[in-house]
Scaffold this active site. Structure first.
Site, short mmCIF file in Angstrom:
data_model
loop_
_atom_site.label_atom_id
_atom_site.label_comp_id
_atom_site.label_asym_id
_atom_site.label_seq_id
_atom_site.Cartn_x
_atom_site.Cartn_y
_atom_site.Cartn_z
N LYS A 12 45.20 38.03 40.65
CA LYS A 12 44.03 38.51 41.40
C LYS A 12 44.16 38.11 42.87
O LYS A 12 44.49 36.97 43.19
CB LYS A 12 42.74 37.97 40.78
CG LYS A 12 41.49 38.55 41.44
CD LYS A 12 40.27 38.37 40.58
CE LYS A 12 38.99 38.85 41.29
NZ LYS A 12 39.06 40.31 41.60
N HIS A 41 39.81 34.05 36.57
CA HIS A 41 40.59 35.29 36.49
C HIS A 41 42.08 34.99 36.42
O HIS A 41 42.52 33.87 36.68
CB HIS A 41 40.32 36.18 37.72
CG HIS A 41 39.03 36.93 37.65
ND1 HIS A 41 37.85 36.39 38.07
CD2 HIS A 41 38.74 38.17 37.19
CE1 HIS A 41 36.88 37.27 37.88
NE2 HIS A 41 37.40 38.36 37.35
N1 NAI Z 1 34.78 47.07 39.32
C1 NAI Z 1 35.36 46.61 38.20
O1 NAI Z 1 34.82 46.74 37.09
C2 NAI Z 1 36.71 45.99 38.29
C3 NAI Z 1 37.31 45.85 39.51
N2 NAI Z 1 38.59 45.41 39.62
C4 NAI Z 1 39.17 45.45 40.96
O2 NAI Z 1 40.03 46.59 41.04
C5 NAI Z 1 41.07 46.34 41.98
C6 NAI Z 1 42.43 46.61 41.34
O3 NAI Z 1 42.66 45.67 40.33
P1 NAI Z 1 43.99 45.72 39.43
O4 NAI Z 1 44.11 47.04 38.77
O5 NAI Z 1 43.98 44.49 38.60
O6 NAI Z 1 45.12 45.58 40.58
P2 NAI Z 1 46.60 46.12 40.55
O7 NAI Z 1 47.28 45.45 41.70
O8 NAI Z 1 47.19 46.01 39.19
O9 NAI Z 1 46.43 47.68 40.87
C7 NAI Z 1 46.16 48.21 42.14
C8 NAI Z 1 46.99 49.47 42.29
O10 NAI Z 1 46.63 50.12 43.51
C9 NAI Z 1 47.82 50.65 44.07
N3 NAI Z 1 47.68 50.92 45.49
C10 NAI Z 1 47.75 50.05 46.53
N4 NAI Z 1 47.66 50.71 47.70
C11 NAI Z 1 47.49 52.02 47.40
C12 NAI Z 1 47.35 53.21 48.18
N5 NAI Z 1 47.35 53.17 49.52
N6 NAI Z 1 47.19 54.38 47.53
C13 NAI Z 1 47.21 54.43 46.18
N7 NAI Z 1 47.37 53.35 45.39
C14 NAI Z 1 47.51 52.17 45.99
C15 NAI Z 1 48.87 49.56 43.77
O11 NAI Z 1 50.20 50.04 43.90
C16 NAI Z 1 48.51 49.16 42.36
O12 NAI Z 1 49.20 49.92 41.40
C17 NAI Z 1 40.87 44.90 42.45
O13 NAI Z 1 40.15 44.91 43.66
C18 NAI Z 1 40.04 44.28 41.34
O14 NAI Z 1 39.29 43.19 41.74
C19 NAI Z 1 39.31 45.04 38.53
C20 NAI Z 1 38.75 45.09 37.29
C21 NAI Z 1 37.40 45.56 37.06
O1 LIG Z 2 40.51 41.58 39.55
C1 LIG Z 2 40.06 41.63 38.38
O2 LIG Z 2 40.82 41.60 37.40
C2 LIG Z 2 38.62 41.78 38.19
N1 LIG Z 2 37.88 41.95 39.25
C3 LIG Z 2 36.49 42.21 39.29
C4 LIG Z 2 35.78 41.24 40.24
O3 LIG Z 2 36.39 40.82 41.25
O4 LIG Z 2 34.62 40.96 40.02
C5 LIG Z 2 35.85 42.37 37.95
C6 LIG Z 2 36.53 41.74 36.79
O5 LIG Z 2 36.04 40.45 36.58
C7 LIG Z 2 38.04 41.77 36.84
#
Ligand code: NAI
Ligand SMILES: O=C(O)C1=N[C@H](C(=O)O)C[C@H](O)C1
Length: 267
Positions: free
Chosen positions: A159, A155
């Site tokens: 992350k 990743h």
């Molecule tokens: N389930 C899936 O398919 C996927 C899951 N993820 C997960 O999603 C999460 C976010 O990933 P990214 O977008 O890359 O991170 P990022 O750090 O770019 O975005 C997270 C956002 O949440 C906001 N945030 C933090 N505390 C908050 C609060 N109390 N209230 C409202 N907003 C708040 C931050 O300011 C930030 O803008 C991670 O845990 C990642 O692993 C990421 C990609 C795919």
């Molecule tokens: O943090 C990410 O970017 C992603 N997080 C997810 C994970 O922790 O599995 C899914 C995806 O691979 C991207």
């Protein structure tokens, strides 16, 4: 029209989810949340997400945003998602959580809180990864104990959690298919004279760098042959489209904690 609000709206995933909500049929964007003090608070979320003004400003008022939606899509972090799940449960709204890095205790708490409302919690919302999860179960069952299992995930350098939620879920699926307890057999670290590999362990390796969106490979390594099941994400859009699909699916379901396999009918 299903009213969707997005939490973490200015984040990497949040911005893609805003775009996916706008592109989807049968849904409308009702709100966008960010953490208190976020520099984009008060700005039009469409401008932040690069899809033009939408007339929805980024807010830090959790209760007001939840009151105005049917379902909240939350991609933030485990502690934030649990707080949002609790707030949705109080207001009887649905929630889709994509955050990863939950401890086993936090996952238990999510199950408890979702007794009140329908909720989807999934570490990966792409169709491809969920098909891989289904395939992994069959492959592991068929190969049995003769093949060593190792998982490698790659990743981007921003992350926060390791290993990825997807890699953990892959490990859990394989461990369960092989009749093992994932928490006992996962091996996250090898260094120095650490001894020969045990038959039961599932190795978990993490690579972080640059802008890699997300890549996962499960190796089944036997004597004289090797199977590799890999998934490579080329954009974040299939995660965001998956979250909108989950949001449309979850509204009106019986209370409980569902995952993406439920949404896609893969169980
Ligand atoms: N389930 C899936 O398919 C996927 C899951 N993820 C997960 O999603 C999460 C976010 O990933 P990214 O977008 O890359 O991170 P990022 O750090 O770019 O975005 C997270 C956002 O949440 C906001 N945030 C933090 N505390 C908050 C609060 N109390 N209230 C409202 N907003 C708040 C931050 O300011 C930030 O803008 C991670 O845990 C990642 O692993 C990421 C990609 C795919
Ligand atoms: O943090 C990410 O970017 C992603 N997080 C997810 C994970 O922790 O599995 C899914 C995806 O691979 C991207």
């Amino acid at each position: 029209m299903i009213k969707i609000a997005v939490c973490g709206a200015a984040g990497r995933m949040g911005q893609r989810i805003i775009n996916s909500v706008i592109e989807a049929e049968g849904v409308q964007l009702s709100g966008a949340l960010e953490r208190p003090g976020h520099p984009m608070t008060g700005q039009d979320v469409g401008l932040v997400a690069g899809c033009g003004a939408l007339g929805v400003n980024i807010s830090d008022d959790l209760n007001a945003v939840i009151a105005g939606c049917d379902v909240l899509i939350d991609f933030t972090a485990p502690k934030v998602s649990l707080k949002n799940l609790e707030a949705c449960a109080l207001k009887k709204k649905s929630i889709v959580i994509g955050s990863t890095g939950f401890t086993p205790e936090e996952r238990e708490l999510a199950v408890e809180l979702a007794r009140e409302i329908p909720a989807v919690l999934a570490p990966n919302m792409s169709v491809g990864v969920n098909v891989c999860l289904k395939a992994l179960k069959d492959v592991a069952k068929t190969l049995g104990d003769d093949f060593d299992v190792e998982i490698v995930e790659l990743h981007h350098n921003k992350k926060k959690d390791s290993p990825s939620g997807t890699a953990v879920r892959m490990g859990e699926v394989v461990a369960e298919a092989l009749g093992r307890d994932y928490n006992k057999v996962a091996n996250y670290h090898r260094e120095g004279i650490c001894g020969e590999r045990t038959k039961e362990e599932i190795g978990m390796q993490t690579v972080r760098g640059g802008d890699i969106i997300g890549e996962h490979t499960v190796y089944f390594i036997g004597m004289g042959e090797r199977i590799e099941i890999s998934h490579r994400a080329m954009t974040r859009d299939m995660f965001s489209r998956g979250s909108v699909r989950a949001a449309k699916w979850v509204v009106g379901k019986e209370p409980g904690l569902y995952d993406m396999q439920d949404v896609l009918g893969l169980k």
